[in-house]
Design an enzyme around this catalytic site. Structure first.
Site, short mmCIF file in Angstrom:
data_model
loop_
_atom_site.label_atom_id
_atom_site.label_comp_id
_atom_site.label_asym_id
_atom_site.label_seq_id
_atom_site.Cartn_x
_atom_site.Cartn_y
_atom_site.Cartn_z
CG ASN A 106 -2.00 -1.03 1.16
OD1 ASN A 106 -2.05 -1.84 0.25
ND2 ASN A 106 -2.88 -1.03 2.15
CB SER A 137 -8.50 4.82 1.57
OG SER A 137 -9.66 4.42 2.28
CE1 TYR A 150 -6.49 -0.46 2.40
CE2 TYR A 150 -7.86 1.15 3.54
CZ TYR A 150 -7.42 0.56 2.37
OH TYR A 150 -7.92 1.01 1.16
CE LYS A 154 -4.88 2.34 0.50
NZ LYS A 154 -4.41 2.36 -0.90
#
Length: 258
Positions: A106, A137, A150, A154
């Site tokens: 990511n 995101s 996550y 991001k």
């Protein structure tokens, strides 16, 4: 920026949102579309080619966690078409228990791909300027307790994109950097919130988040294609519940070198 006659590289181009965006991009009379992905789906590539036979579609097996793969794949683009006009960084996973893999795909892979591509696109070097779109995101704008890892990746994409998209760099390179932030969209990644959460206490709130209203990948993909065309350096866009909106971030601190 009109994409007609341009060469576009889409990292993670066979993902759900990404593939829908590729379909829209194929209607823009591109010169070429390079799809970089770890997945090998010949039928999906064939379907893209059939949308517009005038645009040449290439598939490259791609490992975003491997710097040599990144370097060789981009070099292959240059050898085939001489220039990269648009780079879309769309590879991503949501699997919080695997911290290293989440960060490598990511964030670190996105950074390495961007830094490898920039000299190839830089109008003062080998390129003719262009646009880089980094997919972050809504979880790169606001915290998300059940997907903390996550979310961290991001937030990193957001910080990197805003920094590398500084007008100082853009004025030198001619490469605009835009950040695209999807909201909850009907994809396998979204479904992972209910099972690949951060740790044991996350389970209850992950179930609540997983029930949040979503949008179709076709809608989000269309928004992404619009953002690629915008060529707006420093632009940040949210695609959420069927609506595309521009974001103006809150500024808490500014460096003094400008």
């Amino acid at each position: 920026m009109s994409l007609a006659g341009k060469n576009v590289v889409f990292v993670g181009g066979l993902g759900f949102i990404a593939y829908e965006a590729c379909k829209y991009l194929m209607n823009n009379d591109l010169a070429s579309l390079f799809v970089f992905d770890v997945l090998d789906k010949p039928e999906a590539i064939k379907a893209l080619q059939e949308i517009n036979p005038k645009t040449k579609v290439y598939y490259t097996k791609f490992d975003i966690t491997n710097k040599e793969s990144i370097k060789q794949s981009l070099a292959d683009v240059i050898s085939k078409v001489q220039h990269i006009d648009a780079l879309i960084n769309g590879a991503g996973i949501l699997t919080d228990p695997n911290v290293e893999l989440t960060m490598n795909i990511n964030l670190i892979g996105l950074i390495n791909t961007t830094l490898e591509a920039l000299p190839l696109m830089d109008k003062n070097k080998q390129g003719r300027g262009g646009v880089i779109v980094n997919i972050a995101s809504v979880l790169g704008l606001e915290p998300c307790p059940p997907a903390a890892v996550y979310c961290a990746s991001k937030f990193g994409v957001m910080g990197f994109s805003r920094s590398i998209g500084d007008p100082y760099y853009y004025n030198i390179t001619g490469v605009a950097v835009v950040t695209f932030c999807p909201g909850l969209t009907e994809t396998p990644l979204k479904n992972n919130i209910g099972s690949k959460y951060t740790f044991e206490y996350s389970k209850k709130i992950s179930e609540e988040l997983n029930s949040t209203k979503t949008q179709k990948p076709e809608v989000c993909g269309a928004h992404l294609a619009q953002v690629v065309e915008s060529h707006e350096n420093g632009g940040i866009y949210i695609s959420n519940q069927g609506t595309l909106a521009k974001v103006t971030p809150t500024v808490y601190w500014q460096p003094t070198y400008h």
